[in-house]
Design a protein around this motif. Structure first.
Motif, PDB file in Angstrom:
ATOM      1  N   ILE A 297      44.904  47.646  41.713  1.00 54.65           N
ATOM      2  CA  ILE A 297      43.943  47.056  40.707  1.00 54.65           C
ATOM      3  C   ILE A 297      42.645  46.768  41.487  1.00 54.65           C
ATOM      4  O   ILE A 297      41.449  46.870  41.086  1.00 54.65           O
ATOM      5  CB  ILE A 297      44.544  45.701  40.357  1.00 54.65           C
ATOM      6  N   SER A 298      42.883  46.435  42.914  1.00 50.79           N
ATOM      7  CA  SER A 298      41.794  46.115  43.852  1.00 50.79           C
ATOM      8  C   SER A 298      40.808  47.001  44.025  1.00 50.79           C
ATOM      9  O   SER A 298      39.537  47.506  43.965  1.00 50.79           O
ATOM     10  CB  SER A 298      42.010  45.307  45.031  1.00 50.79           C
ATOM     11  N   MET A 299      41.493  48.450  44.323  1.00 52.23           N
ATOM     12  CA  MET A 299      40.590  49.840  44.509  1.00 52.23           C
ATOM     13  C   MET A 299      40.151  50.324  43.221  1.00 52.23           C
ATOM     14  O   MET A 299      39.030  50.739  43.163  1.00 52.23           O
ATOM     15  CB  MET A 299      41.784  50.790  45.123  1.00 52.23           C
ATOM     16  N   TRP A 300      40.899  49.869  42.210  1.00 53.22           N
ATOM     17  CA  TRP A 300      40.250  50.410  40.903  1.00 53.22           C
ATOM     18  C   TRP A 300      38.731  49.712  40.673  1.00 53.22           C
ATOM     19  O   TRP A 300      37.887  50.205  40.081  1.00 53.22           O
ATOM     20  CB  TRP A 300      40.996  50.117  39.692  1.00 53.22           C
ATOM     21  N   GLY A 301      38.783  48.402  41.076  1.00 54.07           N
ATOM     22  CA  GLY A 301      37.436  47.736  40.966  1.00 54.07           C
ATOM     23  C   GLY A 301      36.542  48.110  41.922  1.00 54.07           C
ATOM     24  O   GLY A 301      35.232  48.141  41.507  1.00 54.07           O
ATOM     25  N   PHE A 302      37.009  48.412  42.922  1.00 55.21           N
ATOM     26  CA  PHE A 302      35.961  49.081  43.956  1.00 55.21           C
ATOM     27  C   PHE A 302      35.271  50.433  43.344  1.00 55.21           C
ATOM     28  O   PHE A 302      34.297  50.660  43.575  1.00 55.21           O
ATOM     29  CB  PHE A 302      36.658  49.285  45.331  1.00 55.21           C
ATOM     30  N   ILE A 303      36.288  51.218  42.968  1.00 61.29           N
ATOM     31  CA  ILE A 303      35.802  52.547  42.615  1.00 61.29           C
ATOM     32  C   ILE A 303      34.767  52.287  41.295  1.00 61.29           C
ATOM     33  O   ILE A 303      33.807  53.015  41.092  1.00 61.29           O
ATOM     34  CB  ILE A 303      37.103  53.437  42.058  1.00 61.29           C
ATOM     35  N   LYS A 304      35.160  51.466  40.285  1.00 57.74           N
ATOM     36  CA  LYS A 304      34.251  51.302  39.355  1.00 57.74           C
ATOM     37  C   LYS A 304      32.941  50.701  39.659  1.00 57.74           C
ATOM     38  O   LYS A 304      31.840  51.050  39.093  1.00 57.74           O
ATOM     39  CB  LYS A 304      34.953  50.187  38.201  1.00 57.74           C
TER      40      LYS A 304
END
Length: 97
Positions: free
Chosen positions: A86-93
């Motif tokens: 979830i944290s990496m998804w936020g970083f990618i977005k």
């Protein structure tokens, strides 16, 4: 920008042309969705792989039962993998904006 990215270049005559490149890897990841990313990259790649590696390392360091470590690590690490995903998804977005 989703879809095709373009870049200008000049041909032999000096005319401006558009060079079309396919979607980037980040765009493909975003198209598949957050939960797909969290499950495959967070739970499976980070959680399960990390849990097995830590269990094997602990077996050699602590000299206890491998199956006990595998069971506990295969519960704890995938849960941490969800948070990581979830944290990496936020970083990618955030990088795509």
């Amino acid at each position: 920008m989703l879809g095709f990215a373009s870049r200008n270049y000049s041909d032999a005559n000096g005319d401006e042309k558009m060079k079309i490149k396919p979607n980037s890897n980040k765009e493909n990841i975003i198209e598949k969705g957050m939960w797909h990313y969290v499950f495959f990259h967070g739970v499976l790649r980070f959680g399960v792989t990390g849990g097995i590696l830590v269990a094997i390392i602990n077996m050699f360091i602590v000299h206890t039962n491998l199956w006990l470590h595998i069971i506990t690590d295969l519960v704890a690490f995938p849960l941490l993998g969800v948070l990581w995903g979830i944290s990496m998804w936020g970083f990618i977005k955030g990088k795509m904006k």
